[in-house]
Design an enzyme around this catalytic site. Structure first.
Site, PDB file in Angstrom:
ATOM      1  N   GLU A  58       0.748  -3.053  -4.341  1.00  0.00           N
ATOM      2  CA  GLU A  58       2.017  -2.432  -3.758  1.00  0.00           C
ATOM      3  C   GLU A  58       1.882  -1.128  -3.435  1.00  0.00           C
ATOM      4  O   GLU A  58       2.452  -0.507  -2.499  1.00  0.00           O
ATOM      5  CB  GLU A  58       3.116  -3.154  -4.295  1.00  0.00           C
ATOM      6  CG  GLU A  58       3.478  -4.768  -4.218  1.00  0.00           C
ATOM      7  CD  GLU A  58       3.556  -4.976  -2.979  1.00  0.00           C
ATOM      8  OE1 GLU A  58       4.043  -4.299  -2.179  1.00  0.00           O
ATOM      9  OE2 GLU A  58       3.273  -6.201  -2.775  1.00  0.00           O
ATOM     10  N   VAL A  59       1.395  -0.314  -4.437  1.00  0.00           N
ATOM     11  CA  VAL A  59       1.154   1.008  -4.419  1.00  0.00           C
ATOM     12  C   VAL A  59       0.464   1.441  -3.258  1.00  0.00           C
ATOM     13  O   VAL A  59       0.751   2.545  -2.390  1.00  0.00           O
ATOM     14  CB  VAL A  59       0.824   1.608  -5.715  1.00  0.00           C
ATOM     15  CG1 VAL A  59       0.392   3.248  -5.612  1.00  0.00           C
ATOM     16  CG2 VAL A  59       1.685   1.655  -6.826  1.00  0.00           C
TER      17      VAL A  59
END
Length: 230
Positions: free
Chosen positions: A51-52
């Protein structure tokens, strides 16, 4: 029309039997879901890492970087201590601003949870760089805990479906979040959430959505009088 509808996706065009949105999106993912490495062997750490990397970055760009980092650095501790090398890999994706918050987040997890990632929403939200979306993604995809994803895909899909006006504040409105939450599947939260993301990307696109062939076109209010949801 952008791209070609493959055989699996053809059953989700006009003429498909009507069903509730939740069931529809679960079935769409089960039959047409996109295949990415972070969707296989899901762990809270791998979801957090993916997700980062995916922040404002295309999945095809992220995939080789994710594979490299997830293989070489299998947990928070190794990733943090190898961050100088990690930094160069992430910088290849652009948006270097994410590096500061990511490193701070890793350090926070080491200091407070010995490198483990908590499942509690409030504890996740206290981690630097983790907001509503990443917290929900970790809970859903990493722990299998029902939560609600309210990102641009969800806002676009539900605003079109219900004929609502989308504004920059829509995703933060309690009434809209409650509306989206009603559709979350408790027993199939992973499949439902991936289905929502994938269907929005394939059919309910930001520009030139495939409304003419969408199986939901007769239920969807897109094109009717737009009303503001309060």
């Amino acid at each position: 029309m952008e791209g070609i509808i493959d055989k699996k996706q053809q059953k989700f065009i006009c003429g498909y039997n009507e069903m509730d949105i939740t069931t529809f999106l679960i079935q769409f993912y089960n039959e047409c879901g996109r295949d990415y490495p972070w969707r296989n062997e899901r762990t809270p750490f791998k979801v957090y890492l993916s997700e980062v990397l995916l922040q404002r970055t295309r999945a095809d760009q992220v995939e080789p970087v994710f594979r490299y980092l997830a293989t070489r650095y299998p947990d928070v501790k190794t990733l943090y201590h190898g961050f100088e090398e990690v930094k160069h890999a992430i910088q290849s994706l652009g948006r270097s601003c994410r590096l500061h918050y990511f490193k701070a987040g890793l350090e926070y997890l080491l200091d407070n949870y010995s490198g483990e990632i908590p499942s509690d929403r409030q504890k996740l939200m206290a981690v630097p760089g983790i907001g509503d979306y990443i917290a929900a993604a970790i809970r859903i995809f990493g722990f299998g805990i029902p939560d609600v994803i309210v990102d641009t895909n969800a806002v676009r899909f539900f605003c079109r479906f219900y004929g609502l006006q989308s504004t920059p504040e829509t995703r933060r409105r309690k009434s809209f979040i409650e509306l989206v939450t009603r559709h979350v599947s408790v027993s199939n939260c992973v499949e439902y959430s991936y289905g929502l993301l994938d269907f929005a990307a394939r059919f309910c696109q930001p520009v030139r959505p495939l409304c003419d062939i969408c199986a939901l076109k007769f239920q969807c209010k897109n094109g009717n009088i737009i009303k503001k949801y309060n």
